[in-house]
Motif scaffolding. Structure first.
Motif, PDB file in Angstrom:
ATOM      1  N   ALA A   1       4.879  -7.656  -6.841  1.00  0.00           N
ATOM      2  CA  ALA A   1       5.101  -6.782  -6.616  1.00  0.00           C
ATOM      3  C   ALA A   1       4.529  -5.312  -7.698  1.00  0.00           C
ATOM      4  CB  ALA A   1       6.313  -6.842  -7.534  1.00  0.00           C
ATOM      5  N   PHE A   2       3.991  -4.508  -7.310  1.00  0.00           N
ATOM      6  CA  PHE A   2       3.179  -3.296  -7.682  1.00  0.00           C
ATOM      7  C   PHE A   2       3.976  -1.911  -7.280  1.00  0.00           C
ATOM      8  CE2 PHE A   2       0.876  -7.145  -5.932  1.00  0.00           C
ATOM      9  CZ  PHE A   2      -0.012  -7.581  -6.321  1.00  0.00           C
ATOM     10  N   ILE A   3       3.662  -1.557  -8.349  1.00  0.00           N
ATOM     11  CA  ILE A   3       4.284  -0.334  -7.983  1.00  0.00           C
ATOM     12  C   ILE A   3       3.321   0.582  -6.762  1.00  0.00           C
ATOM     13  CG2 ILE A   3       4.286   2.436  -9.267  1.00  0.00           C
ATOM     14  CD1 ILE A   3       4.384   1.678 -11.207  1.00  0.00           C
ATOM     15  N   ASN A   4       3.729   1.138  -5.434  1.00  0.00           N
ATOM     16  CA  ASN A   4       2.940   1.803  -4.866  1.00  0.00           C
ATOM     17  C   ASN A   4       2.376   2.676  -4.764  1.00  0.00           C
ATOM     18  OD1 ASN A   4       2.166   1.726  -1.516  1.00  0.00           O
ATOM     19  ND2 ASN A   4       3.894   2.433  -1.405  1.00  0.00           N
ATOM     20  N   MET A   5       1.368   2.671  -5.066  1.00  0.00           N
ATOM     21  CA  MET A   5       0.882   4.476  -6.460  1.00  0.00           C
ATOM     22  C   MET A   5      -1.338   3.798  -6.316  1.00  0.00           C
ATOM     23  SD  MET A   5       2.012   6.555  -9.292  1.00  0.00           S
ATOM     24  CE  MET A   5       3.830   6.603  -8.438  1.00  0.00           C
ATOM     25  N   CYS A   6      -1.337   4.525  -5.460  1.00  0.00           N
ATOM     26  CA  CYS A   6      -2.855   4.187  -5.683  1.00  0.00           C
ATOM     27  C   CYS A   6      -3.177   4.497  -7.239  1.00  0.00           C
ATOM     28  CB  CYS A   6      -3.342   5.171  -4.577  1.00  0.00           C
ATOM     29  SG  CYS A   6      -5.459   5.224  -5.256  1.00  0.00           S
ATOM     30  N   ARG A   7      -4.356   4.032  -8.576  1.00  0.00           N
ATOM     31  CA  ARG A   7      -4.999   4.515  -9.685  1.00  0.00           C
ATOM     32  C   ARG A   7      -6.012   5.453  -9.312  1.00  0.00           C
ATOM     33  NH1 ARG A   7      -4.598   1.087 -12.706  1.00  0.00           N
ATOM     34  NH2 ARG A   7      -5.196   2.048 -14.152  1.00  0.00           N
ATOM     35  N   HIS A   8      -6.518   6.362  -7.699  1.00  0.00           N
ATOM     36  CA  HIS A   8      -6.813   6.974  -8.197  1.00  0.00           C
ATOM     37  C   HIS A   8      -6.045   8.727  -8.219  1.00  0.00           C
ATOM     38  CE1 HIS A   8      -9.062   9.808  -5.668  1.00  0.00           C
ATOM     39  NE2 HIS A   8      -9.692  10.650  -6.833  1.00  0.00           N
ATOM     40  N   ARG A   9      -5.363   9.309  -6.634  1.00  0.00           N
ATOM     41  CA  ARG A   9      -4.627  10.205  -7.138  1.00  0.00           C
ATOM     42  C   ARG A   9      -2.579   9.962  -7.112  1.00  0.00           C
ATOM     43  NH1 ARG A   9      -8.664  14.059  -5.550  1.00  0.00           N
ATOM     44  NH2 ARG A   9      -6.230  15.374  -5.208  1.00  0.00           N
ATOM     45  N   GLY A  10      -2.580   8.752  -6.760  1.00  0.00           N
ATOM     46  CA  GLY A  10      -1.248   8.498  -6.420  1.00  0.00           C
ATOM     47  C   GLY A  10      -0.632   8.349  -5.257  1.00  0.00           C
ATOM     48  N   ALA A  11      -1.909   7.775  -4.509  1.00  0.00           N
ATOM     49  CA  ALA A  11      -0.909   8.662  -3.283  1.00  0.00           C
ATOM     50  C   ALA A  11      -0.509   6.424  -3.275  1.00  0.00           C
ATOM     51  CB  ALA A  11      -1.872   8.715  -1.854  1.00  0.00           C
ATOM     52  N   PRO A  12       0.798   6.709  -2.533  1.00  0.00           N
ATOM     53  CA  PRO A  12       1.092   5.108  -1.604  1.00  0.00           C
ATOM     54  C   PRO A  12      -0.080   4.437  -1.038  1.00  0.00           C
ATOM     55  CG  PRO A  12       2.251   6.744  -0.610  1.00  0.00           C
ATOM     56  CD  PRO A  12       1.529   7.751  -0.948  1.00  0.00           C
ATOM     57  N   VAL A  13      -0.344   3.324  -1.305  1.00  0.00           N
ATOM     58  CA  VAL A  13      -1.519   2.376  -0.213  1.00  0.00           C
ATOM     59  C   VAL A  13      -0.589   2.199   0.883  1.00  0.00           C
ATOM     60  CG1 VAL A  13      -2.607   2.018  -2.399  1.00  0.00           C
ATOM     61  CG2 VAL A  13      -0.464   0.449  -2.123  1.00  0.00           C
ATOM     62  N   ALA A  14       0.904   2.143   0.962  1.00  0.00           N
ATOM     63  CA  ALA A  14       1.597   1.064   2.172  1.00  0.00           C
ATOM     64  C   ALA A  14       2.541   1.709   2.431  1.00  0.00           C
ATOM     65  CB  ALA A  14       1.893  -0.313   1.623  1.00  0.00           C
ATOM     66  N   GLN A  15       3.348   1.430   3.370  1.00  0.00           N
ATOM     67  CA  GLN A  15       4.862   2.025   4.069  1.00  0.00           C
ATOM     68  C   GLN A  15       5.041   0.960   4.706  1.00  0.00           C
ATOM     69  OE1 GLN A  15       5.182   4.952   3.516  1.00  0.00           O
ATOM     70  NE2 GLN A  15       3.491   6.484   3.160  1.00  0.00           N
ATOM     71  N   GLY A  16       6.434   1.363   5.124  1.00  0.00           N
ATOM     72  CA  GLY A  16       7.441  -0.134   5.952  1.00  0.00           C
ATOM     73  C   GLY A  16       6.352  -1.209   5.405  1.00  0.00           C
TER      74      GLY A  16
END
Length: 381
Positions: A91-106
């Motif tokens: 499990a991960f926080i769904n948040m890119c380490r660059h600017r915080g956008a989600p890296v996956a959907q659905g």
């Protein structure tokens, strides 16, 4: 569930049926309406209930194969589940380490997660593999900027995550005696069939509440499941913060003339395990339904409901598909079309401020237990 336990519970059900009684709890409980309407109350729940307890995320079959992933919105954290090439669920926080956008959907299956904003790319273990134009990020090492992991435990075919990167999950402590109840179902063999995501304008506790008493069956569900079950009759057992409640199918009377060796408690009931804080895990006669409810941060009158149906074997034939689709249709029509539809009216009434407390009768022991568990958890904040 071992056969001795099933026999004992069937005999208890018949005792209640024959006496016109139900399992009760001492006294009438009064619950504050502000628990459903006050943002400060919700903030306390997010901090002291959701963050401090492992949350059930699904059966192992929900991410059965390497690369299978699932995203969901927790009240405070976006969560990403994925199964690695090594078969391990993470499990991960769904948040890119660059600017915080989600890296996956659905949900789906993938070899890598690529952020749709700037294409930073992570593998199935959360390791950062690609930083486009990395020369303009001096001092930013890929090894130190992977997806932020969340504690996860997979046991007895169930996946648990705690939405706090610093937490350590102790499943024995969390589940206590409930763990033995759940382990007996061989849940690791169930296949994920179908999911629904419902966004509804009610407090997150309301969908949980509706599963915790059959007092309303004869009235609200007279055209759906009401004729199937004995109304206002339940078996109940508390297990720490958790509990189970069984509603009894009228078909249980067919066992009275059959030998004990043929008795099957699960087949003739619907057993709802309330996995604290936010899950209803229902063992139906031949499948599993789970309802996981998350609050929406800052909105006391909104929630997200994740419904999942798990079946004993892969659905291959049209006949099997039609059968399971019919079961899901009944579940959604009953819970969403009747229970939640009523609760949306109730939430609006609560928000009017005209009512200060609601009453929980002696014949609603599971509902009383749930609210007492919430009070216990919030008292330790």
């Amino acid at each position: 569930m071992d056969h001795t336990t099933q026999v004992a519970r069937i005999k208890k059900a018949w005792q209640l049926i024959d006496s016109g009684q139900t399992t009760t709890t001492p006294g009438v409980k009064r619950a504050q309406v502000e628990a459903y309407t006050d943002k400060r109350w919700l903030d306390r729940e997010l901090a002291s209930v959701f963050k401090k307890h492992p949350l059930f995320m699904g059966l192992s079959g929900v991410i059965a194969e390497p690369g299978a992933y699932l995203t969901m919105e927790h009240g405070t954290l976006p969560i990403l589940l994925v199964r690695g090439d090594d078969g391990v669920a993470r499990a991960f926080i769904n948040m890119c380490r660059h600017r915080g956008a989600p890296v996956a959907q659905g949900c789906g299956r993938t070899a890598r997660f690529t952020c749709p904003y700037h294409a930073w790319t992570y593998d199935r273990t959360g390791v950062l593999k690609v930083i486009p134009d990395q020369r303009n990020f001096p001092g930013i090492e890929r090894e130190a900027h992977g997806l932020t992991p969340l504690p996860l435990v997979e046991s007895d075919g169930m996946i648990w995550v705690q939405p706090d990167p610093e937490a350590v999950i102790n499943l024995d402590q969390h589940l206590a005696s409930m763990r033995g109840e759940l382990a007996g179902y061989d849940l690791q063999n169930y296949v994920h069939y179908q999911s629904r995501v419902l966004h509804r304008d009610i407090n997150w506790k309301m969908p949980i509440d509706t599963f915790l008493e059959p007092y309303h069956f004869a009235t609200l569900h007279k055209d759906t499941v009401g004729p199937i079950f004995y109304g206002n009759l339940c078996l109940f057992e508390g297990h720490g913060l958790h509990h189970w409640m069984a509603v009894v199918r009228k078909s249980i009377d067919s066992l009275r003339e059959r030998p004990e060796s043929e008795w099957d408690f699960v087949k003739h009931t619907a057993i709802s395990y309330q996995l604290f804080p936010n899950t209803i895990f229902t063992m139906q006669a031949d499948h599993v339904e789970t309802w996981r409810v998350f609050p929406v941060q800052g909105r006391v009158d909104q929630c997200v409901i994740y419904f999942d149906c798990y079946v004993p074997e892969p659905v291959i034939s049209d006949k099997a598909k039609a059968y399971w689709d019919k079961n899901i249709d009944l579940a959604i029509r009953t819970v969403d079309g009747e229970d939640i539809a009523m609760q949306q009216d109730m939430e609006r009434n609560y928000l009017s401020g005209a009512m200060k407390e609601v009453l929980i009768g002696q014949n609603e022991p599971a509902l009383a237990h749930f609210h007492q568990s919430l009070e216990r958890s919030m008292a330790t904040e």
